[in-house]
Design a protein around this motif. Structure first.
Motif, PDB file in Angstrom:
ATOM      1  N   LEU B   9       0.684  -1.483   0.018  1.00 42.42           N
ATOM      2  CA  LEU B   9      -0.167  -0.428  -0.280  1.00 42.42           C
ATOM      3  C   LEU B   9       0.806   1.004  -0.157  1.00 42.42           C
ATOM      4  N   VAL B  10       2.000   0.828   0.924  1.00 44.47           N
ATOM      5  CA  VAL B  10       2.989   2.123   0.484  1.00 44.47           C
ATOM      6  C   VAL B  10       3.566   2.904  -0.373  1.00 44.47           C
ATOM      7  N   GLY B  11       3.532   1.625  -1.396  1.00 47.38           N
ATOM      8  CA  GLY B  11       3.865   1.555  -2.706  1.00 47.38           C
ATOM      9  C   GLY B  11       3.543   2.200  -3.756  1.00 47.38           C
ATOM     10  N   LEU B  12       1.998   2.085  -3.375  1.00 45.14           N
ATOM     11  CA  LEU B  12       0.785   2.992  -4.488  1.00 45.14           C
ATOM     12  C   LEU B  12       0.387   3.356  -4.231  1.00 45.14           C
ATOM     13  N   LEU B  13       1.444   4.449  -2.649  1.00 49.06           N
ATOM     14  CA  LEU B  13       0.358   5.936  -2.670  1.00 49.06           C
ATOM     15  C   LEU B  13       0.885   6.944  -3.303  1.00 49.06           C
ATOM     16  N   PRO B  14       2.187   6.986  -4.741  1.00 53.88           N
ATOM     17  CA  PRO B  14       2.566   7.640  -5.635  1.00 53.88           C
ATOM     18  C   PRO B  14       1.259   7.366  -6.012  1.00 53.88           C
ATOM     19  N   ARG B  15       0.784   6.380  -6.631  1.00 50.70           N
ATOM     20  CA  ARG B  15      -0.125   6.763  -7.821  1.00 50.70           C
ATOM     21  C   ARG B  15      -1.685   6.311  -7.161  1.00 50.70           C
ATOM     22  N   LEU B  16      -2.270   6.395  -5.954  1.00 50.21           N
ATOM     23  CA  LEU B  16      -3.220   6.457  -5.798  1.00 50.21           C
ATOM     24  C   LEU B  16      -3.257   8.232  -5.319  1.00 50.21           C
ATOM     25  N   ARG B  17      -2.004   9.102  -5.572  1.00 48.54           N
ATOM     26  CA  ARG B  17      -2.170  10.251  -4.999  1.00 48.54           C
ATOM     27  C   ARG B  17      -2.733  10.931  -6.711  1.00 48.54           C
ATOM     28  N   ARG B  18      -2.062  10.072  -7.065  1.00 51.05           N
ATOM     29  CA  ARG B  18      -2.389  10.589  -8.700  1.00 51.05           C
ATOM     30  C   ARG B  18      -3.577  10.260  -9.327  1.00 51.05           C
ATOM     31  N   PHE B  19      -4.704   9.192  -8.939  1.00 48.36           N
ATOM     32  CA  PHE B  19      -5.637   9.100  -8.932  1.00 48.36           C
ATOM     33  C   PHE B  19      -6.400  10.186  -8.461  1.00 48.36           C
TER      34      PHE B  19
END
Lengths: 254, 163
Positions: B9-19
């Motif tokens: 989940l931490v690794g996904l943070l940049p992409r989650l924020r972009r979405f």
């Protein structure tokens, strides 16, 4: 020949690789005959590239430290609640691959026709048979394999009556047992496996590839073996003198 | 189980924020959205099906949170002006072919699109979700994904044809 009309959606799906083979074949044919169709497809390829570039990766990595810290705090809180039973999160993981990749990798490997066996009853039941069939898994219990595991150093290859074995690495697991990762190629297929020493060498994990040529082992297979070793608390591989010494130890009778 | 997805989940943070930025167009709102989505994901980690894409699953959670937020606040409008958001335009490393000017134009153009087109563009063209996966995230039929996506990309292609 019949005139097909291709909607924007279909041509876009072709550009995105989302069409099934039959439909894609039709589009390919049409594209060869009609430059206008080729042009429309090219536009969809271009738009995808443009959009992708506009949302550059670099902009995405811009996570405010406060946000990152807040999420990490949530995770830490949950882990603390979960208590000391913390399962696979062993800090001495031997590779950089995160524990979480284990499950997707498993599904992937299953999808490409590899067969993973966390052994137990299955292999144990076969070990007494002594008559390896064409099944590559069955050879794992052969005495020749056991001998090779007991003496060959990591990296060494040896021809066997039914194929070829290469010992890849040696590990000391969390419970103190000595385990070796190896690859066995037979005419029936190749397996990546882990065997641990008790009274004898016993295969505890095997990943058999259906591909009889044995030349292609998907990288996800290595991930699976990695994950397996990681879960067992394997540290760094034993090298050189440490490996030689470990192999000389008397078998553990247990 | 939560611990297992935590680090991913931490690794996904940049992409989650972009979405999240694509959805709400406000950095501060986006951060709140990502945080609450992560909270929800961690609490419900057991309902994620191992073997399926974790990113798509969290995208869906995030988007549902956003819709809930919209319902509650009944504000379709944005709390910050999009021109105050310099952080979403950039270069992708395909730089030599695509000029910065063109990319800025593309970005501006995407910003003028309706939200339903922006989100599908991001999920498919940037996040590489398959149509089916995007449909699941958005909760619409796959045909809807395709028609929105095709419409948005056709318009984009026309707008930038001269470039």
């Amino acid at each position: 020949m019949a005139q097909f009309h291709f909607s924007d959606e279909i041509l876009m799906a072709f550009a995105d690789g989302e069409l099934d083979e039959q439909m894609a074949g039709r589009v390919e044919q049409a594209m060869a005959n009609d430059p206008a169709i080729a042009r429309r497809i090219a536009e969809f390829l271009r738009s995808r590239r443009l959009i992708r570039s506009a949302y550059a990766r670099s902009t995405a990595s811009d996570v405010p430290p406060a946000l990152r810290a807040a999420v990490q705090a949530q995770i830490d809180r949950l882990e603390a609640q979960a208590g000391p039973q913390a399962p696979s999160g062993d800090p001495i993981s031997r590779s950089a691959s995160p524990a979480g990749r284990w499950r997707p990798a498993l599904a992937l490997a299953a999808g490409i026709g590899a067969l993973a066996l966390a052994t137990g009853g299955y292999l144990a039941g076969r070990q007494g048979l002594g008559t390896p069939s064409a099944d590559p898994i069955a050879y794992l219990a052969a005495p020749e394999v056991s001998r090779a595991l007991g003496s060959n150093l990591s990296g060494q290859e040896q021809d066997l009556p039914f194929g070829r074995i290469r010992v890849i690495s040696t590990y000391r697991m969390a419970d103190g047992s000595l385990c070796r990762e190896f690859k066995l190629e037979t005419s029936a297929g190749a397996s990546n496996a882990v065997a641990c020493r008790g009274r004898d060498w016993k295969t505890t994990f095997a990943l058999a590839s259906a591909d009889a040529s044995g030349s292609y082992v998907p990288s996800d297979g290595a991930d699976l073996v990695d994950s397996y070793l990681q879960k067992g608390g394997a540290g760094q591989p034993l090298l050189d003198a440490a490996e030689v010494q470990a192999l000389r130890e008397p078998p553990r009778l247990r | 189980m939560p611990a297992a997805i935590g680090q991913e989940l931490v690794g996904l943070l940049p992409r989650l924020r972009r979405f999240a930025l694509v959805l709400c167009r406000s950095p501060s709102l986006a951060d709140d959205l990502v945080q609450s989505a992560c909270e929800r994901a961690l609490a419900g980690a057991d309902s994620w099906t191992p073997g399926t894409r974790l990113d798509a699953w969290v995208f869906r959670i995030l988007r549902n949170q956003w819709i809930d937020h919209l319902r509650r606040s009944r504000t379709e409008g944005m709390s910050e002006d999009i021109t105050e958001r310099p952080d979403i335009v950039g270069d992708a490393g395909e730089g030599p072919i695509l000029s910065k000017l063109l990319l800025a134009e593309v970005q501006q153009f995407i910003d003028t699109m309706p939200a339903e087109q922006r989100e599908v563009l991001l999920l498919v063209c940037v996040e590489d979700l398959a149509y089916r996966e995007a449909a699941e995230v958005l909760g619409v039929p796959i045909g809807t994904v395709m028609s929105r996506l095709a419409r948005a990309r056709k318009r984009l292609a026309e707008m930038t044809a001269a470039a």
